[in-house]
Scaffold this motif. Sequence first.
Motif, short mmCIF file in Angstrom:
data_model
loop_
_atom_site.label_atom_id
_atom_site.label_comp_id
_atom_site.label_asym_id
_atom_site.label_seq_id
_atom_site.Cartn_x
_atom_site.Cartn_y
_atom_site.Cartn_z
N TYR A 126 -60.20 55.68 14.74
CA TYR A 126 -59.68 54.62 13.86
C TYR A 126 -59.31 53.34 14.61
O TYR A 126 -58.23 52.78 14.44
N LYS A 127 -60.27 52.87 15.39
CA LYS A 127 -60.05 51.62 16.11
C LYS A 127 -60.54 50.41 15.32
O LYS A 127 -60.18 49.27 15.63
N ASP A 128 -61.37 50.65 14.31
CA ASP A 128 -61.81 49.55 13.46
C ASP A 128 -60.66 49.13 12.54
O ASP A 128 -59.92 49.99 12.03
N PRO A 129 -60.52 47.84 12.29
CA PRO A 129 -59.41 47.37 11.43
C PRO A 129 -59.48 47.98 10.02
O PRO A 129 -60.56 48.18 9.47
N ILE A 130 -58.33 48.29 9.49
CA ILE A 130 -58.20 48.82 8.13
C ILE A 130 -57.76 47.68 7.22
O ILE A 130 -56.87 46.89 7.58
N ARG A 131 -58.38 47.59 6.06
CA ARG A 131 -58.06 46.50 5.13
C ARG A 131 -56.60 46.56 4.70
O ARG A 131 -56.09 47.63 4.36
N LEU A 132 -55.96 45.41 4.69
CA LEU A 132 -54.57 45.34 4.24
C LEU A 132 -54.50 45.68 2.75
O LEU A 132 -55.35 45.25 1.97
N GLU B 41 -49.59 41.98 11.21
CA GLU B 41 -50.86 42.69 11.00
C GLU B 41 -51.15 43.64 12.16
O GLU B 41 -51.70 44.72 11.96
N GLN C 227 -51.88 47.70 11.72
CA GLN C 227 -53.05 48.39 12.27
C GLN C 227 -52.62 49.49 13.23
O GLN C 227 -53.16 50.60 13.23
N ARG C 228 -51.63 49.20 14.04
CA ARG C 228 -51.14 50.18 15.01
C ARG C 228 -50.51 51.38 14.31
O ARG C 228 -50.74 52.53 14.67
N GLN D 9 -53.32 53.50 12.68
CA GLN D 9 -54.04 54.26 13.70
C GLN D 9 -53.28 55.53 14.06
O GLN D 9 -53.84 56.64 14.07
#
Length: 535
Positions: free
Chosen positions: A194-200, A289, A293-294, A297
């Motif tokens: 899960y290193k790709d950004p997740i949509r807010l 943000e 993301q952190r 993850q």
Amino acid sequence: MAPSSRPNILFVMADDHAAKSISAYGAGINHTPHLDRLAKEGMLFNHCYVTNSICTPSRATILTGTHNHVNDVMTLDSELNNRLPNVAKAMRTGGYATAMYGKWHLGEGIRHEPTGFDDWAVIPGQGEYWDPAFITESGTSNIPGYATDIITDKSLDFIKKTREADPSRPFFVMCQHKAPHRSWECDDKHKELYKDPIRLPDTFTDDYKNRARAAKIAKMRIADDLTYFDLGLVQPDGGSRHGLGDKMVNTWFFTDRKILVPEDITKLKLIDKEDGTVFTFKTEGELTEFKFQRYMQRYLRTIQSIDDNMGRMLDYLEAEGIADNTVVIYTSDQGFFLGEHGWFDKRFMYEESFQMPFLIRYPKEIGKGTVCNDIISNVDFAPTFLDLAGLKVPSYMQGVSFRQLLNGNTPAGWQQVAYHRYWMHNDIIHCAYAHYGIRNQRYKLIYWYNEDFGIEGARPADADHKEWELFDCQEDPLELFNCYHDAKYADVVKEMMALLEDKMVEIGDVPVHFGHWTKSKRPRQVEEAGFSCKY
């Protein structure tokens, strides 16, 4: 019913697992293939709700089949009197081999340890992710390894031993994981996921302006209330200089662990505890943000171990040839906010916290890939277990078996409502108001109240602030607009008030504010308690 024909029941429960972080629920933020198997081979519930969105009370409700004002477990500090009847005692009396492993969180000591189980091993308090201690009847000892794997090992070992001793004896196993509870420490093998950004989330920047004050005052914001420890970071000028160190000892909520932001944010440096990567920021929005993301993850990586271990369990049942005669359930003790409304944590009756994931597979009775949109609650779990086992549901249980729903049949008169009550009056950590309410298929009514709020910085009016909210979950699924005072919802308010009143009378709960109750339907328990009501 002959023992050999009764189903085994494997109940797997996580801690703080949001439905949206199971890929079968369609949010698209992670991939859980083994949990999805339960949905593909069984039934997924879209409207399973918790009676109290906090760990300890929810667990008491699941075990006893009663609401928290009855089992007397209303807050995180409550302890369950283990002399009370519970579903495990009923299952064992009915011939089942019973066991519980993992998170208990209902108190420690002889009056509060698990009862009704042939075998049990539980983590003290919240426990640790790595090399956790386990309490058993013979004492406490640490077991090397990762908690999710160990809890699964214990559950499978009990099933294997039970089958070796008597293959015809059914088992009832409660496998209760610590993950994905804060502080979100994953197994090493999942650190690169899960290193790709997740949509807010659409409501991430919610300003709370159209809702009750309780939403605005809560201290559960990703932007402000996550700590550097939560996020696996080191802050050179932060909390470590106060002598708390980096190991969590139930102190993650302290101000010392908050990320301290200098006036010039470009001077802020955060360091990854694992690899030493240094993070810097140009704006506060960029920092917020980054925190999201952190957080996601770390949270999702702990779930991956749950999914892996669910795969182990399903594979074992298949290999033993007992999958068709085993009810497998996966749920969480409540929902969890994943950035919705800018929050993490739970407690509230807003949907992300209120909704529990619930997946169930039982090939003998449940069609593959079925979905249920009827409303159920965690108070209904225990009666359903007993019904599936062919055992009598005791009269003290307040829940109702939903076995017919598993067959695709909604019984006539099924009560399509869920009741919630959060009792924490002085939540100085999260500043969450006490509240109760009711939800049906379309609307949600919430009454926020509090006495002696006692939090630093709260205005005097907050100490005894009472407010109503009504949401139209069809027209406003994000719950952004309180329509309680909207004239076009006046009739809905009356209907929902009556529904709430009826439910509270049915379960014997006592309302706090009586201004909206009619004399003709004044709750009997209010009269008996001698309360003075103003109309």
